[in-house]
Design a protein around this motif. Structure first.
Motif, PDB file in Angstrom:
ATOM      1  N   PHE A 167       8.669  12.251   7.157  1.00 17.79           N
ATOM      2  CA  PHE A 167       8.331  13.109   8.291  1.00 17.79           C
ATOM      3  C   PHE A 167       9.389  14.158   8.573  1.00 17.79           C
TER       4      PHE A 167
ATOM      5  N   SER B 212       0.266   5.787  -0.305  1.00 13.75           N
ATOM      6  CA  SER B 212      -0.731   6.856  -0.309  1.00 13.75           C
ATOM      7  C   SER B 212      -0.167   8.143  -0.876  1.00 13.75           C
TER       8      SER B 212
ATOM      9  N   GLY C  17       2.435  -1.631   5.563  1.00 17.15           N
ATOM     10  CA  GLY C  17       1.724  -0.372   5.662  1.00 17.15           C
ATOM     11  C   GLY C  17       2.478   0.748   4.986  1.00 17.15           C
ATOM     12  N   ASP C  18       2.021   1.952   5.266  1.00 15.45           N
ATOM     13  CA  ASP C  18       2.579   3.133   4.622  1.00 15.45           C
ATOM     14  C   ASP C  18       2.376   4.313   5.557  1.00 15.45           C
ATOM     15  N   LEU C  19       3.389   5.173   5.648  1.00 23.79           N
ATOM     16  CA  LEU C  19       3.290   6.385   6.449  1.00 23.79           C
ATOM     17  C   LEU C  19       3.366   7.592   5.540  1.00 23.79           C
TER      18      LEU C  19
ATOM     19  N   ALA D  34      -2.374   2.055   6.256  1.00 29.07           N
ATOM     20  CA  ALA D  34      -1.824   3.287   5.686  1.00 29.07           C
ATOM     21  C   ALA D  34      -2.224   4.447   6.590  1.00 29.07           C
TER      22      ALA D  34
ATOM     23  N   THR E 244       0.838  -1.196   0.000  1.00 37.87           N
ATOM     24  CA  THR E 244       0.000   0.000   0.000  1.00 37.87           C
ATOM     25  C   THR E 244       0.873   1.247   0.000  1.00 37.87           C
TER      26      THR E 244
END
Lengths: 349, 349
Positions: free
Chosen positions: A347, A56, B131-133, B98, A54
């Motif tokens: 970040f 985004s 996942g994704d950050l 995500a 995934t």
């Protein structure tokens, strides 16, 4: 000023009625999809395993509306997710889309995004099999894509398999996306599309053409994801999608494999810097981007000697070799030294 | 005032170092995970197909920080995604997360969210596989979860299989989550957890206990997802996860199957309204919530006569029957009439 329809003026089912047919029309739809969109979940055919990932994009953070259209964002989302699937050695088999958008988001933009996703999905040969719509606070648009892939019986290509004696190769560009972003940030290039010829473009010189080209690479990249399964089939020992730059992502292979990736500075400069990137942003900035520019989504892999695929449609460039880690431990070097640049951090910036 | 660490003060890799071990420690981790988190993508073992679904939550839209903790949000995200997998008749096999969050988001909150997701994943027996950050604009937190499921050789249970003569049954509560939300919106119930006994609670009457219970159902539901594969195994003809309310989601089965779902008003009132819900919000509001309250994530299914599972650990309640669609076309009726309430719409509200 024209009043545009916003998505808040439509019911969820009306909005879905605008979106779903775009995906259903995709040429990839149906192939391997046992249960299509419209139920609680979709069901995909698999061959004993499924690759899942995934990624985004967030409006204002990962794209700016004055630089990228909804169509650009859709293409880029597909590209970065399919590249992750390809970097495992798999072919993409399906996508899920989760859109969280403020009610005041223009319907035109959402339809443009949808078209871009559908175009990317068709290009990748994988259908959109479902998704989710959420209302978000004012000004917010976030699109999370999940991609699925099929290894077709091959072993997954991990980051940890590079061995001394292997060669290091890349499929796709290096630094083009980063150079495009640098130009956009500097305000020195508009978002014009080099594929759409115009009289103005015909009058422009090579520098202007280079600038248009790299900004296009930033806005809607089309990485050579077909190279991933080909690399897996010939025995690539490790592979990664270059999303955070050559130095950072190559360093990840080095760390996971416990080796040194010794890259050839001359080859990198001649293949990826000279010409378009140097024309667009100059030698110094261009070199920085070749080493550390993010969002390229090219594939970096290691191969046993002699195994690098000879595929004209998705060519690999040998850029170095894998050697035993020395006293400094696992690392990536260029011309024998660790580059001072790093790469993108979501970040810390 | 204590200065809390924000996620913007950490690098992405530092933040991941805080999050990933929580998921790795989950008891479900490893089972069926061929490639764990840490590469470009994860690889899950499958049995010829994979069930895939995605569902998101948006801060300020799907939860309020003064009502729900990060742990609550994490549990709810898992519950609503696993319920979608269960509604196909599948067991959950993995989750992708995500997270898009503003840099000023407190690290404590993210760790609390992570703990909630990990607790839900362990309860559901499925690991977080990746996942994704992403960084998001000020104030924004959006969490998109993708869930995977295995049908274990069973055919998927669709919305379209209900046939006249079948019975309609529900596993789980009706209206409890909606009643809890109604109380929170009216400011008449705090977010206290009825599971955590206290002296204050011991002094409270049945109305207060009912209020605490329904707000807990709203904040961190635990739908009986185990009932989904059981229903599929005994031949459920159709099934859906109740996320938008009984009337709306039951209407989806009616429409997809071309039938009428004729529900029994007396059974619904006696089973789901009388007692806790009526005590908490009163008869009229309670009845409205039983029919139309969202985010319940109970399972609604139809079965051939005599096939309703007799499973004490995840009991099914027969609430009606499937009949031929009449002149009014496919629809859901309660006591012979179409209810005037509808259900939740994410955009039109």
């Amino acid at each position: 000023m024209v009043a545009h329809t916003t998505i808040g003026e439509l019911s969820e089912s009306d909005l879905l009625a605008r979106i779903l047919p775009v995906f259903a029309a995709g040429k990839g739809a149906g192939r391997g999809v046992l249960v299509p969109p419209g139920d609680d979940a979709a069901v995909l055919a698999t061959g004993g395993s499924v690759v899942v990932t995934t990624d985004s994009m967030v409006r204002g953070m990962d794209w700016r509306d004055d630089w990228s259209s909804g169509h650009d964002v859709g293409l880029k989302l597909v590209a970065q997710n399919v590249a992750d699937v390809a970097a495992m050695g798999a072919v993409p088999t399906g996508l899920l889309i989760a859109l969280a958008a403020a009610p005041a988001t223009s319907l035109d933009w959402v339809v443009d995004l949808t078209d871009g996703i559908a175009a990317g999905a068709e290009d990748a040969g994988c259908p959109v099999v479902g998704g989710d719509l959420s209302s978000a606070p004012e000004g917010v648009v976030i699109v999370a894509v999940t991609a699925f892939g099929d290894l077709e019986g091959r072993a997954p290509v991990l980051r940890s398999g590079a061995r001394p004696g292997d060669v290091v190769a890349v499929a796709g560009s290096l630094g083009w996306s980063g150079a495009g972003l640098a130009l956009l940030l500097a305000g020195e290039a508009g978002p014009s599309d080099p594929r759409a010829g115009s009289e103005r473009k015909a009058r422009e010189g090579s520098v202007e053409r280079a600038r248009s080209l790299v900004t296009w690479f930033h806005r809607s990249p089309r990485p050579p994801w077909e190279a991933g399964p080909v690399a897996a089939a010939v025995g690539a020992s490790s592979m990664i999608d270059l999303s955070d730059g050559l130095v950072r992502d190559g360093g990840r292979i080095a760390a996971a494999s416990g080796v040194e990736l010794a890259l050839d500075e001359r080859v990198l400069r001649e293949t990826f810097l000279a010409g378009v990137v140097a024309d667009a942003v100059g030698e110094d900035e261009g070199w920085r981007q070749v080493l550390s520019g993010g969002e390229e989504h090219s594939l970096l892999a290691t191969f046993p000697p002699g195994a690098v695929p000879d595929d004209p449609s998705a060519p690999w460039t040998v850029i170095g070799e894998v050697v035993e880690a020395g006293a400094a431990g696992p690392r990536l070097t260029v011309g024998g030294a660790e580059p001072s640049v790093t790469g993108w951090d979501h970040f810390a910036g």
